[in-house]
Write a protein that holds these residues in place. Structure first.
Motif, PDB file in Angstrom:
ATOM      1  N   PRO A 165       0.800  -1.233   0.000  1.00  0.00           N
ATOM      2  CA  PRO A 165       0.000   0.000   0.000  1.00  0.00           C
ATOM      3  C   PRO A 165       0.827   1.275   0.000  1.00  0.00           C
ATOM      4  O   PRO A 165       0.399   2.281  -0.526  1.00  0.00           O
ATOM      5  CB  PRO A 165      -0.826  -0.114   1.286  1.00  0.00           C
ATOM      6  CG  PRO A 165      -0.570  -1.437   1.858  1.00  0.00           C
ATOM      7  CD  PRO A 165       0.437  -2.151   1.077  1.00  0.00           C
ATOM      8  N   SER A 166       2.023   1.233   0.570  1.00  0.00           N
ATOM      9  CA  SER A 166       2.800   2.462   0.659  1.00  0.00           C
ATOM     10  C   SER A 166       3.597   2.769  -0.599  1.00  0.00           C
ATOM     11  O   SER A 166       4.211   3.821  -0.687  1.00  0.00           O
ATOM     12  CB  SER A 166       3.772   2.387   1.836  1.00  0.00           C
ATOM     13  OG  SER A 166       3.045   2.331   3.018  1.00  0.00           O
TER      14      SER A 166
ATOM     15  N   THR B 173      -2.237  11.081   0.942  1.00  0.00           N
ATOM     16  CA  THR B 173      -1.689   9.732   1.086  1.00  0.00           C
ATOM     17  C   THR B 173      -0.439   9.733   1.952  1.00  0.00           C
ATOM     18  O   THR B 173      -0.181   8.773   2.657  1.00  0.00           O
ATOM     19  CB  THR B 173      -1.368   9.126  -0.289  1.00  0.00           C
ATOM     20  OG1 THR B 173      -0.644  10.078  -1.045  1.00  0.00           O
ATOM     21  CG2 THR B 173      -2.625   8.746  -1.025  1.00  0.00           C
ATOM     22  N   LEU B 174       0.344  10.812   1.916  1.00  0.00           N
ATOM     23  CA  LEU B 174       1.524  10.873   2.785  1.00  0.00           C
ATOM     24  C   LEU B 174       1.084  10.856   4.247  1.00  0.00           C
ATOM     25  O   LEU B 174       1.624  10.099   5.054  1.00  0.00           O
ATOM     26  CB  LEU B 174       2.347  12.140   2.509  1.00  0.00           C
ATOM     27  CG  LEU B 174       3.521  12.315   3.464  1.00  0.00           C
ATOM     28  CD1 LEU B 174       4.666  11.383   3.089  1.00  0.00           C
ATOM     29  CD2 LEU B 174       4.021  13.738   3.505  1.00  0.00           C
ATOM     30  N   ALA B 175       0.090  11.683   4.568  1.00  0.00           N
ATOM     31  CA  ALA B 175      -0.391  11.714   5.950  1.00  0.00           C
ATOM     32  C   ALA B 175      -0.915  10.348   6.358  1.00  0.00           C
ATOM     33  O   ALA B 175      -0.702   9.897   7.481  1.00  0.00           O
ATOM     34  CB  ALA B 175      -1.483  12.769   6.091  1.00  0.00           C
ATOM     35  N   ASN B 176      -1.562   9.678   5.437  1.00  0.00           N
ATOM     36  CA  ASN B 176      -2.082   8.350   5.713  1.00  0.00           C
ATOM     37  C   ASN B 176      -0.948   7.366   5.995  1.00  0.00           C
ATOM     38  O   ASN B 176      -0.999   6.569   6.931  1.00  0.00           O
ATOM     39  CB  ASN B 176      -2.890   7.884   4.511  1.00  0.00           C
ATOM     40  CG  ASN B 176      -4.082   7.064   4.916  1.00  0.00           C
ATOM     41  OD1 ASN B 176      -4.304   6.842   6.098  1.00  0.00           O
ATOM     42  ND2 ASN B 176      -4.845   6.615   3.948  1.00  0.00           N
ATOM     43  N   ASP B 177       0.114   7.439   5.177  1.00  0.00           N
ATOM     44  CA  ASP B 177       1.256   6.549   5.375  1.00  0.00           C
ATOM     45  C   ASP B 177       1.912   6.760   6.742  1.00  0.00           C
ATOM     46  O   ASP B 177       2.484   5.845   7.312  1.00  0.00           O
ATOM     47  CB  ASP B 177       2.330   6.806   4.308  1.00  0.00           C
ATOM     48  CG  ASP B 177       1.923   6.288   2.954  1.00  0.00           C
ATOM     49  OD1 ASP B 177       0.930   5.542   2.898  1.00  0.00           O
ATOM     50  OD2 ASP B 177       2.598   6.614   1.967  1.00  0.00           O
ATOM     51  N   LEU B 178       1.864   7.994   7.219  1.00  0.00           N
ATOM     52  CA  LEU B 178       2.615   8.327   8.422  1.00  0.00           C
ATOM     53  C   LEU B 178       1.783   8.201   9.681  1.00  0.00           C
ATOM     54  O   LEU B 178       2.142   8.724  10.711  1.00  0.00           O
ATOM     55  CB  LEU B 178       3.165   9.751   8.317  1.00  0.00           C
ATOM     56  CG  LEU B 178       4.205   9.932   7.229  1.00  0.00           C
ATOM     57  CD1 LEU B 178       4.711  11.349   7.230  1.00  0.00           C
ATOM     58  CD2 LEU B 178       5.357   8.974   7.437  1.00  0.00           C
ATOM     59  N   GLY B 179       0.646   7.564   9.586  1.00  0.00           N
ATOM     60  CA  GLY B 179      -0.122   7.314  10.791  1.00  0.00           C
ATOM     61  C   GLY B 179      -1.002   8.470  11.192  1.00  0.00           C
ATOM     62  O   GLY B 179      -1.641   8.432  12.230  1.00  0.00           O
ATOM     63  N   GLN B 180      -1.063   9.530  10.375  1.00  0.00           N
ATOM     64  CA  GLN B 180      -2.019  10.603  10.660  1.00  0.00           C
ATOM     65  C   GLN B 180      -3.293  10.186   9.955  1.00  0.00           C
ATOM     66  O   GLN B 180      -3.611  10.677   8.889  1.00  0.00           O
ATOM     67  CB  GLN B 180      -1.466  11.922  10.113  1.00  0.00           C
ATOM     68  CG  GLN B 180      -1.889  13.164  10.850  1.00  0.00           C
ATOM     69  CD  GLN B 180      -3.298  13.570  10.542  1.00  0.00           C
ATOM     70  OE1 GLN B 180      -3.922  13.053   9.659  1.00  0.00           O
ATOM     71  NE2 GLN B 180      -3.822  14.510  11.312  1.00  0.00           N
TER      72      GLN B 180
END
Lengths: 365, 110
Positions: free
Chosen positions: A13-14, A113-120
């Motif tokens: 996914p990442s 998507t970056l925020a999603n990847d980083l746990g936000q």
């Protein structure tokens, strides 16, 4: 301790596409990253040699499916240059507005998507998609399709702009100016996001130039380089905008550069809308003109795509390009991943990879 | 070229003119914002070009791509790995003009 080899992907996914990473780790510290690309290779450059000029734009759009209009416009500009065709003044403004909207849509998707990847989880993601949907809706009403527009033609656009285009664009810019101001509250003030981006994957100025990265990644490392400034096309020389440049070149700086770029894009759109007349004439010429003009030996078209500098290197021939070679910015932005991932923690590989804004369709071509 | 301030390698590509090959280097000067295009003529039967990786790290993937797509040997780099066509076992480099769609037989590696 012996190195352990971990395989990531090709479907993960990442990675935002099909990218396989082979990571050598010592404990939790990454010692080496090897990228395996080519899963999406379709041979577009070869394919373009077998098709006529105006059959190709839709292939170009499938390269970067997040900012298709930018590739479409870059390719058509190269064809225009080969034919010596003029672009109508109104169409130049209209293209600029659409390109900047496309840039915002692309950056918003990346941000979510970056925020999603980083746990936000979810807040920034939902906001980004909410705002992107509004931009996409406007582009859809201009081009007739939501994702792959294919609405750039020789000398202009495919269709006239909608009657209420200017009002709606102004309204959307007003809305986005307010909406974008909310993002720092959930990102810059977020401890998790800050911890995982600040100081992670720093790229020095010298390395950034030597490794040939471009776009926001280059500007985050302190190099003020943008094709819109250094070789202005359309009316980019007439409008005022700043280049956001940061110093440290870490993941956080790459986020800040892209965020500031969205605000600058809004300012460009606002200035260009003022230049665009109410009754605009933007429709391009029919295609049959191709091959009638004297052609240059080679055509080099440079554009600032949302992800960096794109180049079309074309050897024109009468009906179809003899050779077409594409510089896709993320191809070379990914090559630097190995350098960025030296001695970072394993989980940071994804923070770094996310901050590079990869689109695998464009990398593999 | 690098000594003249062209510190940024934008792109390496190649063109097949059938009678000869041409390697193209697009260089850029980040201070003066100048672009420079270098074209190197190569022999069609036995193409070989020197690696520029010592000067520009950006050349790494471009040279790998060029060697697999055009069959150009890169002098100074050993065991150059395939990049995009890792699972391709075609007989002919695909971006050469002698490669025609559908006519060349190729097999996937097991």
């Amino acid at each position: 301790m012996a190195l352990v080899r971990i395989n990531v992907g090709p479907v993960h996914p990442s990675t935002h596409g099909v990218l396989r990473l082979v990571v050598d780790v010592d404990g939790d510290t990454v010692k080496n990253v090897e990228c395996h690309i080519g899963f999406l290779h379709r041979g577009v450059e070869k394919l373009c040699e077998t098709r006529m000029y105006m059959q190709n734009p839709s292939y170009m759009e499938k390269l970067d499916y997040i900012a298709p209009l930018s590739w479409d416009e870059m390719y058509v500009s190269a064809v225009e240059q080969a034919m010596g065709a003029e672009v109508k003044q109104d169409a130049q403004y209209a293209r600029m507005i659409l390109l900047e909207f496309q840039r915002i849509a692309s950056h918003l998707l990346w941000l979510g998507t970056l925020a999603n990847d980083l746990g936000q989880m979810f807040t920034a993601f939902m906001w980004a998609f909410r705002d992107r949907a509004k931009v996409i809706k406007l582009l859809e009403d201009v081009a007739g399709s939501r994702m792959f527009y294919v609405n750039v033609r020789i000398g202009g656009l495919y269709m006239p702009l909608p009657k209420d285009f200017k009002e709606r664009s102004y309204a959307l810019v007003d809305y986005l100016e307010g909406a974008l101001r909310e993002y720092p509250e959930v990102l810059d003030d977020n401890e998790v996001f800050m911890e995982r981006t600040r100081g992670v994957g720093a790229l020095s100025r010298e390395d950034a130039i030597n490794y040939g990265v471009s776009g926001p990644v280059l500007r985050a490392s302190g190099v003020a380089e943008d094709v819109r400034k250094s070789q202005p096309y359309y009316a980019y020389g007439k409008v005022n905008f700043e280049l956001p440049v940061m110093r440290k070149g870490d993941s956080f700086d790459r986020y800040r550069v892209r965020y500031e770029e969205m605000l600058q894009s809004l300012s460009i759109i606002r200035q260009t809308l003022a230049l665009l007349p109410d009754e605009s004439d933007v429709v391009g010429q029919p295609i049959k003109l191709i091959g009638q003009q004297a052609k240059p030996d080679t055509v080099i078209t440079r554009r600032e795509l949302p992800r960096g500098e794109g180049i079309v290197y074309m050897i024109p021939e009468k009906q179809r390009p003899y050779r077409i070679s594409l510089r896709s910015p993320t191809f070379i932005n990914l090559a630097v991943l190995q350098k960025l991932c030296e001695d970072v923690k394993f989980a940071d590989v994804f923070a770094i990879m996310g901050s590079l804004d990869l689109v695998l369709g464009e990398i593999d071509r | 070229m690098k000594a003249k301030g062209f510190d940024y390698l934008s792109k390496i590509t190649a063109v097949d003119y059938v009678s000869y090959l041409e390697a193209v280097y697009i260089l850029y000067n980040t201070d003066s914002k100048q672009m420079e295009v270098l074209r190197v003529k190569l022999d069609a039967q036995n193409p070989e070009v020197d690696s520029v990786m010592e000067l520009y790290k950006a050349a790494d993937w471009y040279e790998r791509e060029m060697s697999e797509m055009f069959g150009i040997r890169i002098a100074g780099r050993q065991n150059i790995k395939r990049l995009l066509l890792r699972e391709w076992n075609g007989s002919e480099p695909p971006l050469r003009k002698s490669f025609v769609w559908g006519k060349n037989d190729y097999k996937r590696l097991p």
